[in-house]
Design a protein around this motif. Structure first.
Motif, PDB file in Angstrom:
ATOM      1  N   ASP A 369       0.826  -1.163   0.507  1.00 46.54           N
ATOM      2  CA  ASP A 369       0.197   0.438  -0.036  1.00 46.54           C
ATOM      3  C   ASP A 369       0.514   1.456   0.196  1.00 46.54           C
ATOM      4  O   ASP A 369       1.777   1.581   0.968  1.00 46.54           O
ATOM      5  CB  ASP A 369      -0.976   0.045   1.174  1.00 46.54           C
ATOM      6  CG  ASP A 369      -2.006   1.027   0.938  1.00 46.54           C
ATOM      7  OD1 ASP A 369      -1.927   1.582  -0.167  1.00 46.54           O
ATOM      8  OD2 ASP A 369      -2.555   1.079   2.261  1.00 46.54           O
ATOM      9  N   LEU A 370       0.500   2.299  -0.952  1.00 49.20           N
ATOM     10  CA  LEU A 370       1.231   3.305  -1.369  1.00 49.20           C
ATOM     11  C   LEU A 370       0.493   4.534  -1.054  1.00 49.20           C
ATOM     12  O   LEU A 370      -0.503   4.248  -1.070  1.00 49.20           O
ATOM     13  CB  LEU A 370       2.120   3.449  -2.267  1.00 49.20           C
ATOM     14  CG  LEU A 370       3.669   2.144  -2.535  1.00 49.20           C
ATOM     15  CD1 LEU A 370       3.808   2.122  -3.846  1.00 49.20           C
ATOM     16  CD2 LEU A 370       4.081   2.279  -1.618  1.00 49.20           C
ATOM     17  N   GLY A 371       0.967   5.738  -0.471  1.00 54.58           N
ATOM     18  CA  GLY A 371       0.029   6.962  -0.793  1.00 54.58           C
ATOM     19  C   GLY A 371      -1.450   6.822   0.565  1.00 54.58           C
ATOM     20  O   GLY A 371      -0.873   6.212   1.866  1.00 54.58           O
ATOM     21  N   GLN A 372      -2.464   7.517   0.332  1.00 57.57           N
ATOM     22  CA  GLN A 372      -3.733   7.152   0.999  1.00 57.57           C
ATOM     23  C   GLN A 372      -3.635   5.273   1.278  1.00 57.57           C
ATOM     24  O   GLN A 372      -3.395   4.494   0.677  1.00 57.57           O
ATOM     25  CB  GLN A 372      -4.892   7.641   0.044  1.00 57.57           C
ATOM     26  CG  GLN A 372      -4.338   9.326   0.060  1.00 57.57           C
ATOM     27  CD  GLN A 372      -5.299   9.963  -0.563  1.00 57.57           C
ATOM     28  OE1 GLN A 372      -6.656   9.546  -0.723  1.00 57.57           O
ATOM     29  NE2 GLN A 372      -5.972  11.367  -0.461  1.00 57.57           N
ATOM     30  N   ASP A 373      -4.638   4.724   2.775  1.00 60.46           N
ATOM     31  CA  ASP A 373      -5.001   4.202   2.753  1.00 60.46           C
ATOM     32  C   ASP A 373      -5.888   3.531   1.743  1.00 60.46           C
ATOM     33  O   ASP A 373      -6.619   4.149   1.841  1.00 60.46           O
ATOM     34  CB  ASP A 373      -5.120   4.012   4.190  1.00 60.46           C
ATOM     35  CG  ASP A 373      -4.213   4.767   5.581  1.00 60.46           C
ATOM     36  OD1 ASP A 373      -3.140   3.816   4.943  1.00 60.46           O
ATOM     37  OD2 ASP A 373      -4.734   4.533   6.409  1.00 60.46           O
ATOM     38  N   GLY A 374      -5.697   1.863   1.276  1.00 57.87           N
ATOM     39  CA  GLY A 374      -6.680   1.006   1.055  1.00 57.87           C
ATOM     40  C   GLY A 374      -6.404   1.527  -0.746  1.00 57.87           C
ATOM     41  O   GLY A 374      -5.031   2.786  -1.131  1.00 57.87           O
ATOM     42  N   ARG A 375      -6.833   1.492  -1.486  1.00 60.11           N
ATOM     43  CA  ARG A 375      -7.142   2.182  -3.038  1.00 60.11           C
ATOM     44  C   ARG A 375      -7.192   3.501  -3.413  1.00 60.11           C
ATOM     45  O   ARG A 375      -8.163   4.702  -2.507  1.00 60.11           O
ATOM     46  CB  ARG A 375      -8.111   1.449  -3.640  1.00 60.11           C
ATOM     47  CG  ARG A 375      -7.989   1.190  -5.447  1.00 60.11           C
ATOM     48  CD  ARG A 375      -9.120   0.553  -6.301  1.00 60.11           C
ATOM     49  NE  ARG A 375      -8.842   0.505  -7.325  1.00 60.11           N
ATOM     50  CZ  ARG A 375      -9.509   0.113  -8.297  1.00 60.11           C
ATOM     51  NH1 ARG A 375     -11.148  -1.582  -8.134  1.00 60.11           N
ATOM     52  NH2 ARG A 375      -9.056  -0.200  -9.249  1.00 60.11           N
ATOM     53  N   LEU A 378      -3.664   7.322  -6.925  1.00 54.81           N
ATOM     54  CA  LEU A 378      -1.990   7.043  -7.506  1.00 54.81           C
ATOM     55  C   LEU A 378      -1.569   5.904  -7.894  1.00 54.81           C
ATOM     56  O   LEU A 378      -1.274   5.295  -9.353  1.00 54.81           O
ATOM     57  CB  LEU A 378      -1.393   7.848  -7.080  1.00 54.81           C
ATOM     58  CG  LEU A 378      -1.337   9.552  -7.305  1.00 54.81           C
ATOM     59  CD1 LEU A 378      -2.426  10.093  -7.128  1.00 54.81           C
ATOM     60  CD2 LEU A 378      -0.003   9.912  -6.355  1.00 54.81           C
ATOM     61  N   TYR A 379      -2.196   4.954  -7.159  1.00 56.43           N
ATOM     62  CA  TYR A 379      -1.642   3.542  -7.167  1.00 56.43           C
ATOM     63  C   TYR A 379      -2.240   2.375  -6.722  1.00 56.43           C
ATOM     64  O   TYR A 379      -2.100   1.267  -7.115  1.00 56.43           O
ATOM     65  CB  TYR A 379      -0.373   3.647  -5.743  1.00 56.43           C
ATOM     66  CG  TYR A 379       0.795   5.023  -5.182  1.00 56.43           C
ATOM     67  CD1 TYR A 379       1.690   5.037  -6.012  1.00 56.43           C
ATOM     68  CD2 TYR A 379       0.336   5.491  -4.338  1.00 56.43           C
ATOM     69  CE1 TYR A 379       2.892   5.452  -6.102  1.00 56.43           C
ATOM     70  CE2 TYR A 379       1.198   6.598  -4.111  1.00 56.43           C
ATOM     71  CZ  TYR A 379       2.359   6.822  -5.023  1.00 56.43           C
ATOM     72  OH  TYR A 379       3.223   8.008  -4.326  1.00 56.43           O
ATOM     73  N   GLY A 380      -3.854   2.643  -7.128  1.00 50.71           N
ATOM     74  CA  GLY A 380      -5.111   1.704  -6.718  1.00 50.71           C
ATOM     75  C   GLY A 380      -4.367   0.837  -5.359  1.00 50.71           C
ATOM     76  O   GLY A 380      -4.358   1.730  -4.222  1.00 50.71           O
ATOM     77  N   TYR A 381      -4.448  -0.579  -5.110  1.00 54.83           N
ATOM     78  CA  TYR A 381      -4.061  -0.803  -4.464  1.00 54.83           C
ATOM     79  C   TYR A 381      -3.109  -0.653  -4.093  1.00 54.83           C
ATOM     80  O   TYR A 381      -2.563  -1.080  -3.153  1.00 54.83           O
ATOM     81  CB  TYR A 381      -4.703  -2.724  -4.474  1.00 54.83           C
ATOM     82  CG  TYR A 381      -6.055  -2.175  -4.202  1.00 54.83           C
ATOM     83  CD1 TYR A 381      -7.169  -2.910  -3.400  1.00 54.83           C
ATOM     84  CD2 TYR A 381      -6.749  -2.968  -5.580  1.00 54.83           C
ATOM     85  CE1 TYR A 381      -8.569  -2.234  -3.478  1.00 54.83           C
ATOM     86  CE2 TYR A 381      -8.087  -3.382  -5.651  1.00 54.83           C
ATOM     87  CZ  TYR A 381      -8.566  -2.996  -4.826  1.00 54.83           C
ATOM     88  OH  TYR A 381     -10.585  -2.920  -5.149  1.00 54.83           O
ATOM     89  N   GLY A 382      -1.824  -0.512  -4.789  1.00 57.68           N
ATOM     90  CA  GLY A 382      -0.069  -0.637  -4.111  1.00 57.68           C
ATOM     91  C   GLY A 382       0.341  -1.281  -5.742  1.00 57.68           C
ATOM     92  O   GLY A 382       0.065  -1.582  -6.271  1.00 57.68           O
ATOM     93  N   GLU A 395      -6.069  -3.318   8.454  1.00 51.95           N
ATOM     94  CA  GLU A 395      -5.858  -2.922   7.080  1.00 51.95           C
ATOM     95  C   GLU A 395      -6.098  -4.326   5.464  1.00 51.95           C
ATOM     96  O   GLU A 395      -6.646  -3.641   4.897  1.00 51.95           O
ATOM     97  CB  GLU A 395      -3.735  -2.282   7.000  1.00 51.95           C
ATOM     98  CG  GLU A 395      -3.814  -1.036   7.474  1.00 51.95           C
ATOM     99  CD  GLU A 395      -2.691  -0.832   6.967  1.00 51.95           C
ATOM    100  OE1 GLU A 395      -1.618   0.263   8.038  1.00 51.95           O
ATOM    101  OE2 GLU A 395      -1.917  -0.893   6.127  1.00 51.95           O
ATOM    102  N   PRO A 396      -5.069  -5.211   6.356  1.00 53.09           N
ATOM    103  CA  PRO A 396      -5.947  -6.290   5.675  1.00 53.09           C
ATOM    104  C   PRO A 396      -7.472  -6.471   4.972  1.00 53.09           C
ATOM    105  O   PRO A 396      -8.231  -6.738   4.224  1.00 53.09           O
ATOM    106  CB  PRO A 396      -5.391  -7.566   6.134  1.00 53.09           C
ATOM    107  CG  PRO A 396      -4.506  -7.313   7.411  1.00 53.09           C
ATOM    108  CD  PRO A 396      -4.677  -5.481   7.412  1.00 53.09           C
TER     109      PRO A 396
END
Length: 743
Positions: A369-375, A378-382, A395-396
């Motif tokens: 996970d990158l950026g904001q938590d969750g989807r 920018l990164y989707g799910y990460g 988180e999972p």
């Protein structure tokens, strides 16, 4: 002076005035007439049976018949589009779009050969013995050079001997893009540009012709997808994109998904003129991939979109070039996409009993996970990764709730592997964090890889500066590729006959791109239909997506902007009148009454102009004009004298009764009518004694001309000249009456 002489004199004056005004207008629009040698690419969707290619018009070029759908792709004269759409077995005709690769730059430097592989867990998979063996991956791209450091299981080119540009073999990579993308997946293990899954069965599918560079038709993707489906691929990777939804291509995407094939596509690269995700990445059946750099930061020109699902390395990626023994680095979501396809292949080998949907769920669960938590956009799910990430328990749960198809936990439980997998992979992940020598341990077993590492000594220290250089230079390359914005999408359909009223399907509207045109085409078998019924939901779709309607009959076309509709159902009427009207005996066309009714109420005022085009026999040569009946004044009023594509056109923000007249013939009919109503005493037509002959002639000429065009005394020259100036500035013609010309 007698009565006969007066009538003759008035007619001559009228003719001179008309010619002086109308002749300049004709010249202004001569260039707008359709050129029959202009060819455009189209997609024809049939209701059921597809005609034999040899039975089609010999002027149709490059005809290809799909085997999985009732579709033909072809290049045809633009003038034939309307005729094709009116064939009884044709469901719709759409203009083909341009598709381009999603590469944003090519660089002369690299950070280190394997940073991208290390980032996504490639070497961890290799340590476990997984290289993608027996997984069939199709890369749809520009071609595939037979570089000595990559092996293809096979290939296919959609460009055969009968293609208009000539044959183009699948192993001819004229651009280098396809070779680079495929090498990120499958270049030989322990070579400098080793791929993520070097054990896969790699198939190169060429959908770009060498004559067109890195541009092709979106329909080429349909042919590539069809080949991949018919040849039982496990994964299809697409590092290309086109701007607007295509219903026919989407149906092929859905077919691949139903066949259990995973589809991975680049979400696209942003420019000033391009800020929306590419298709087919925008479809929910497709994994949309965004791009990150060596620091796991979002690359500034990687598309930002809610459809992004996974991120992968896409900045300065080393790969094979289309020259013997050569390498190159490229950047873009084109390069990020094959990383995701490679990880998918590794997981498919590890979990051979899982479906593509279950593997997709695993990839979402394993993503960093990158950026904001969750989807996020920018990164989707990460960041895509082969290993499970150790994360706090809450988180999972959040990620599971956002999984679009099925929860990863469910897919793991079905295979009974959940208890074991976290133990093995967590340990591996821990080892990776504590000991970064794992990639080196792998390369020590292969001396051939030592030399490339020496080539990159000292470059890590300069990576930040070089990264900045790439950020400055790469968007410029992309902007050059985006100079020409795509034309609006036009879809031609044949409506259904529902108890004598034309109706359309919601799918017909959904097949049109936003701000596109839906052409409802009536052939000779539908001449009895003079109304179109639209539901309130369909009107909502038309308004929300700003879709222009084009009612197309053999004798006329009516263009209605979306802004002219209100909320509620609509009833469009274009009825040919049987009841005679004044001077209808000299009309060159049917008298057609146009109206729009919404929720039982007739609409008479509209915010935008509508276009009416009538087709008669050589209207420009005969100098015919389009008139509208003015009920209040009970006379025909000049509405349009613009000539485009064999018709005469008027633009007005009103509905009513329209017809084509020749101005001279209409003037003569009006004079004849006036003669019948005049008193028999000729002296009543003579001027008073104090009126000079010159004044009398001038007055009669002015009156006759004004009545011919339904204008008040003295206003005709100003109105007509003004119309010519306005129409000349517009330039005549409509973008939706044609498609993109083949250069």
């Amino acid at each position: 002076m007698n009565k006969k002489w007066l009538i003759t004199w008035n007619t001559v004056c009228t003719l001179i005035l008309l010619l002086s005004i109308l002749i300049p207008s004709t010249g202004a629009f001569a260039s707008d007439r359709h050129l029959s040698d202009e060819y455009i690419d189209i997609i024809v969707r049939y209701l059921d049976e597809v005609p034999d290619e040899e039975d089609l018009d010999p002027d149709f070029k490059n005809v290809r018949t799909m085997t999985l759908m009732p579709v033909q792709l072809m290049t045809v004269p633009a003038s034939s589009i309307k005729d094709i759409s009116q064939m009884e077995n044709v469901r719709r005709v759409t203009y083909d779009q341009e598709m381009t690769t999603t590469q944003s730059g090519q660089n002369e430097f690299i950070y280190s050969d394997d940073w991208n592989q290390d980032m996504i867990g490639t070497f961890d998979a290799w340590e476990e013995g997984y290289t993608g063996e027996n997984i069939r991956v199709a890369v749809l791209d520009t071609g595939f050079y037979n570089h000595e450091e990559i092996t293809y299981a096979g290939g296919y080119s959609i460009f055969g001997e009968d293609h208009t540009e000539g044959p183009d073999s699948w192993d001819n990579d004229h651009d280098g893009h396809g070779t680079h993308v495929s090498s990120i997946i499958g270049a030989h293990q322990y070579t400098r540009a080793q791929g993520v899954a070097p054990g896969v069965d790699l198939f190169g599918v060429k959908i770009y012709h060498s004559a067109e560079g890195n541009r092709t038709n979106a329909s080429s993707l349909m042919e590539g997808l069809q080949w991949a489906i018919e040849n039982d691929m496990d994964i299809i990777t697409i590092s290309s994109g086109y701007p607007s939804h295509s219903e026919d291509i989407y149906e092929m995407i859905q077919q691949a998904s139903r066949n259990g094939i995973m589809i991975v596509a680049a979400s696209g690269n942003m420019t000033e003129n391009k800020t929306e995700i590419d298709f087919p990445a925008a479809y929910e059946e497709v994994i949309a991939v965004s791009s990150v750099d060596q620091n796991q930061h979002h690359v500034e020109d990687s598309m930002i979109a809610e459809q992004n699902e996974l991120a992968a390395p896409g900045r300065s990626i080393l790969g094979l070039n289309n020259q013997p023994g050569d390498y190159t680095t490229m950047s873009g979501t084109s390069q990020a996409t094959p990383h995701v396809a490679g990880i998918a292949a590794l997981l498919m080998q590890k979990y051979p009993n899982e479906t593509a949907g279950q593997i997709r769920a695993r990839m979402i669960q394993k993503a960093r996970d990158l950026g904001q938590d969750g989807r996020d956009e920018l990164y989707g799910y990460g960041l895509v990764h082969f290993l499970e990430e150790v994360v706090p328990e809450p988180e999972p749960v959040e990620e599971d709730e956002e999984t679009p198809e099925e929860t990863p936990d469910d897919s793991l439980e079905e295979n009974g592997e959940e208890p074991q997998e976290p133990v093995d992979e967590d340990d591996s992940a821990s080892d990776e964090t504590e000991d970064l020598q794992t990639p080196d341990d792998v390369t020590e077993e292969a001396p051939d890889n030592e030399e490339p590492q020496e080539d990159t000594d000292g470059e890590d220290a300069e990576s930040d500066d070089e990264d900045d250089q790439v950020e400055d230079s790469e968007p410029d390359d992309t902007e050059e590729e985006e100079d020409q914005a795509p034309l609006q999408t036009t879809v031609w359909i044949r409506p259904s006959d529902t108890n004598g009223i034309a109706t359309i399907d919601d799918d017909d509207i959904l097949a049109v791109a936003d701000s596109g045109v839906l052409a409802i085409s009536f052939d000779s078998t539908l001449n009895h239909i003079q109304n179109v019924s639209l539901t309130s939901d369909q009107i909502d779709l038309i308004r929300e997506r700003n879709i222009t309607l084009l009612i197309a009959r053999l004798d006329m076309e009516w263009v209605i902007p979306a802004g002219n509709f209100q909320a509620g159902n609509a009833f469009l009427s274009f009825e040919s009148l049987d009841t005679p009207m004044e001077y209808s005996e000299v009309a060159k066309s049917d008298l057609i009454d146009f109206s729009i009714e919404q929720d039982g109420e007739m609409i008479t005022a509209f915010p935008e102009e509508m276009a009416y085009r009538f087709f008669t026999d050589e209207p420009e040569l005969n100098q015919d004009s389009l008139y509208q009946w003015n009920a209040a004044q009970e006379e025909w009023v000049l509405s349009g004298e613009t000539y485009t594509n064999g018709g005469v056109v008027a633009n007005t923000a009103s509905v009513g009764t329209f017809a084509v007249f020749n101005p001279n013939e209409l003037a003569s009919a009006i004079l004849s009518g006036s003669e019948d109503s005049e008193p028999e005493d000729v002296e009543d037509l003579l001027p008073d004694e104090e009126t000079t002959l010159e004044e009398e002639d001038e007055t009669d000429s002015s009156d006759t001309t004004s009545s011919s065009f339904g204008q008040s005394d003295g206003e005709l020259p100003v109105v007509l000249v003004g119309a010519v100036v306005i129409l000349t500035s517009v330039g005549g013609g409509f973008y939706f009456f044609g498609g993109k010309s083949k250069q």
